[in-house]
Write a protein that holds these residues in place. Structure first.
Motif, mmCIF file in Angstrom:
data_model
loop_
_atom_site.group_PDB
_atom_site.id
_atom_site.type_symbol
_atom_site.label_atom_id
_atom_site.label_comp_id
_atom_site.label_asym_id
_atom_site.label_seq_id
_atom_site.Cartn_x
_atom_site.Cartn_y
_atom_site.Cartn_z
ATOM 1 N N LEU A 290 0.740 -1.045 0.194
ATOM 2 C CA LEU A 290 0.022 0.100 -0.015
ATOM 3 C C LEU A 290 1.001 1.201 -0.001
ATOM 4 C CD1 LEU A 290 -2.784 1.398 0.311
ATOM 5 C CD2 LEU A 290 -2.525 1.180 2.795
ATOM 6 N N SER A 291 1.922 1.244 0.846
ATOM 7 C CA SER A 291 2.778 2.379 0.737
ATOM 8 C C SER A 291 3.432 2.491 -0.565
ATOM 9 C CB SER A 291 4.065 2.143 1.724
ATOM 10 O OG SER A 291 5.025 3.067 1.726
ATOM 11 N N VAL A 292 4.028 1.537 -1.239
ATOM 12 C CA VAL A 292 4.464 1.535 -2.791
ATOM 13 C C VAL A 292 3.368 2.329 -3.542
ATOM 14 C CG1 VAL A 292 5.191 0.385 -4.780
ATOM 15 C CG2 VAL A 292 5.863 -0.201 -2.355
ATOM 16 N N PHE A 293 2.079 1.865 -3.516
ATOM 17 C CA PHE A 293 0.873 2.289 -4.204
ATOM 18 C C PHE A 293 0.820 3.797 -3.924
ATOM 19 C CE2 PHE A 293 -3.566 3.199 -4.571
ATOM 20 C CZ PHE A 293 -3.619 3.216 -5.773
ATOM 21 N N LEU A 294 0.796 4.109 -3.010
ATOM 22 C CA LEU A 294 0.490 5.682 -2.438
ATOM 23 C C LEU A 294 1.603 6.507 -2.920
ATOM 24 C CD1 LEU A 294 -0.991 5.257 1.160
ATOM 25 C CD2 LEU A 294 -2.099 5.656 -0.915
ATOM 26 N N LYS A 295 2.832 5.887 -2.902
ATOM 27 C CA LYS A 295 4.032 6.969 -3.153
ATOM 28 C C LYS A 295 3.883 7.043 -4.687
ATOM 29 C CE LYS A 295 7.366 5.676 0.611
ATOM 30 N NZ LYS A 295 7.649 6.945 0.813
ATOM 31 N N LEU A 296 3.533 5.932 -5.320
ATOM 32 C CA LEU A 296 3.407 6.125 -6.879
ATOM 33 C C LEU A 296 2.446 7.010 -7.279
ATOM 34 C CD1 LEU A 296 4.481 2.417 -7.899
ATOM 35 C CD2 LEU A 296 5.727 4.477 -8.146
ATOM 36 N N TRP B 189 1.227 9.287 -5.641
ATOM 37 C CA TRP B 189 1.448 10.970 -5.153
ATOM 38 C C TRP B 189 2.317 11.492 -6.165
ATOM 39 C CZ3 TRP B 189 6.432 12.643 -3.835
ATOM 40 C CH2 TRP B 189 6.591 14.044 -3.694
ATOM 41 N N MET B 190 3.340 10.451 -6.675
ATOM 42 C CA MET B 190 4.292 11.134 -7.873
ATOM 43 C C MET B 190 3.360 11.361 -9.027
ATOM 44 S SD MET B 190 7.709 9.009 -7.594
ATOM 45 C CE MET B 190 8.314 9.518 -9.057
ATOM 46 N N ALA B 191 2.488 10.516 -9.308
ATOM 47 C CA ALA B 191 1.578 10.785 -10.613
ATOM 48 C C ALA B 191 0.800 11.960 -10.581
ATOM 49 C CB ALA B 191 0.827 9.313 -10.767
ATOM 50 N N VAL B 192 0.147 12.131 -9.153
ATOM 51 C CA VAL B 192 -0.720 13.494 -9.208
ATOM 52 C C VAL B 192 0.126 14.653 -9.333
ATOM 53 C CG1 VAL B 192 -2.025 14.487 -7.321
ATOM 54 C CG2 VAL B 192 -2.425 12.375 -7.667
ATOM 55 N N ILE B 193 1.457 14.705 -8.563
ATOM 56 C CA ILE B 193 2.233 15.734 -8.773
ATOM 57 C C ILE B 193 2.502 16.089 -10.082
ATOM 58 C CG2 ILE B 193 4.644 16.815 -7.977
ATOM 59 C CD1 ILE B 193 2.687 17.021 -5.676
ATOM 60 N N ILE B 194 3.190 14.968 -10.729
ATOM 61 C CA ILE B 194 3.566 15.311 -12.137
ATOM 62 C C ILE B 194 2.497 15.518 -13.364
ATOM 63 C CG2 ILE B 194 4.392 13.841 -14.326
ATOM 64 C CD1 ILE B 194 5.979 12.059 -12.340
ATOM 65 N N ALA B 195 1.250 15.054 -12.928
ATOM 66 C CA ALA B 195 0.138 15.475 -13.932
ATOM 67 C C ALA B 195 -0.225 16.868 -13.465
ATOM 68 C CB ALA B 195 -1.176 14.479 -13.433
ATOM 69 N N SER B 196 -0.220 17.322 -12.295
ATOM 70 C CA SER B 196 -0.703 18.539 -12.037
ATOM 71 C C SER B 196 0.223 19.502 -12.633
ATOM 72 C CB SER B 196 -0.862 18.913 -10.494
ATOM 73 O OG SER B 196 0.414 18.743 -9.732
ATOM 74 N N LEU B 197 1.566 19.169 -12.663
ATOM 75 C CA LEU B 197 2.775 20.169 -13.116
ATOM 76 C C LEU B 197 2.542 20.053 -14.881
ATOM 77 C CD1 LEU B 197 5.862 19.010 -11.131
ATOM 78 C CD2 LEU B 197 4.706 21.272 -11.045
#
Length: 378
Positions: free
Chosen positions: A275-281, A283-291
């Protein structure tokens, strides 16, 4: 009974009314190319307030002077060729010849040093009334290397130790340094799936053995009194090799053992890791997409999360044995611990992928060899 140190006379002269002194304690020290560290390990055993009744060093497949260094001490040296089943086979071979009639068997890595109270404290644990239900007692192992990566590992193991002490139990009797009820080992050795207490089908023999001990109804704990000082992995490559062996082996064993009351907590830890791996990935996807979409906005509230993590890390750092100001600064820096968390997520994800690949291809990687190679290269 073989006396193994210059202080053996103290052992013999001690009051026979002490139940701990009536126990026969044998120490098994498997070793692979530990010429530089075996001396410190044996020095620690020579200084014990309650000496072992026998110490057996088992150099197996060594290409250095491990056996030569061990023979400088009053111990039994059982030199073996390179074994197919590595540490498990070395332990089984020595156990069947020298330790079958012992009361307590201590397993100690050849790069680990026990403080002088260790054997006496373990013997007392097994000689009490509660000790009748004690299957095994692991040490509180830590590192004293001043290196950056070693400090991160030291903090990690300090947290593991605190959790295990609070629970009063552990699912892993760490082969780094642990004491085991030999009567229980004899029961496990009688199983049809092995030729001794340590099984050959597991890449994490400590975890599998602990499960079998608990399966028989015995308690496995982390000793509140015994600490062990051991080497850390000095490079990322070596650390990755070690943790992939641990993680892949644990996942393989859990899949074989299934979900039951003894494995439920370990399954929960695996699921939390995934679950931690999934949440980290995510989070990264959301940040990259928003940028990319130009909608990213920084919210001041976000600072509360890393501040909370730093506070927790500092609190844990204050629990590290022999901590110094560098451990506190490391905990307060946030990024080193965060990078270590990303590394942990990496080997959790890689291990599950490796296990899946093994199921599909039927080709199993020798994780012991992979770890040895990673350590030797560096």
């Amino acid at each position: 009974m073989l006396a193994t140190s210059a202080t053996a006379g103290t052992h013999a002269a001690a009051p026979a009314t002490d139940p701990a002194l009536l126990l026969n304690v044998v120490v098994l020290v498997p070793a692979y190319n530990e010429e530089s560290s075996i001396g410190a390990t044996l020095d620690g055993l020579m200084l014990q307030t309650r000496p072992a009744d026998r110490i057996v060093v088992i150099p197996n497949g060594c290409t250095d002077g491990t056996a030569r260094e061990a023979r400088k001490y009053p111990v039994t040296v059982m030199e073996l060729p390179r074994l197919e089943h590595r540490k498990s086979e070395a332990l089984n071979t020595a156990w069947s010849e020298f330790a079958d009639n012992a009361d307590v068997v201590i397993c100690l890595d050849a790069d680990t040093v026990l403080p002088p109270n260790a054997i006496e404290a373990w013997a007392k644990e097994f000689s009490t009334e509660e000790g009748a239900l004690l299957g095994g007692s692991s040490s509180k192992f830590t590192m004293q290397d001043p290196g950056f990566l070693s400090r991160l590992q030291k903090a990690e193991f300090a947290t593991w130790t605190d959790v295990a002490l609070r629970r009063g139990s552990t699912s892993v009797l760490a082969g780094t340094g642990c004491a085991i009820n030999n009567g229980v080992l004899r029961q496990i050795a009688a199983r049809d799936d092995r030729v001794g207490p340590w099984v050959y089908t597991s890449q994490v023999e400590d975890f599998e053995l602990t499960y079998r001990i608990r399966e028989l109804g015995y308690v496995c704990q982390v000793s509140p009194e015994v600490r062990a000082y051991t080497d850390s992995m000095k490079t990322i490559k070596a650390l990755w090799g070690q943790r992939m062996k641990w993680q892949v082996g644990t996942v393989e064993d859990l899949l074989q053992l299934g979900i039951n009351r003894l494995t439920l907590r370990d399954w929960g830890q695996q699921l939390m890791g995934l679950l931690s791996v999934f949440l980290k990935l995510l989070w990264m996807a959301v940040i990259i997409a928003s940028l990319v979409l130009g909608v990213f906005q920084f919210v001041l509230f976000w600072w509360l999360v890393p501040i909370l993590f730093v506070a927790l890390d500092i609190k844990r750092a204050l629990r590290i044995p022999h901590y110094d100001w560098k451990d506190i600064v490391l905990a307060a820096s946030f990024f080193p611990q965060e990078v270590f968390m990303w590394l942990r997520s990496g080997w959790i994800m890689a291990s599950w992928w490796a296990v899946l690949a093994t199921k599909i291809t039927r080709r199993r990687v020798d994780r012991w060899e992979a770890q040895y190679t990673a350590e030797e290269i560096n």
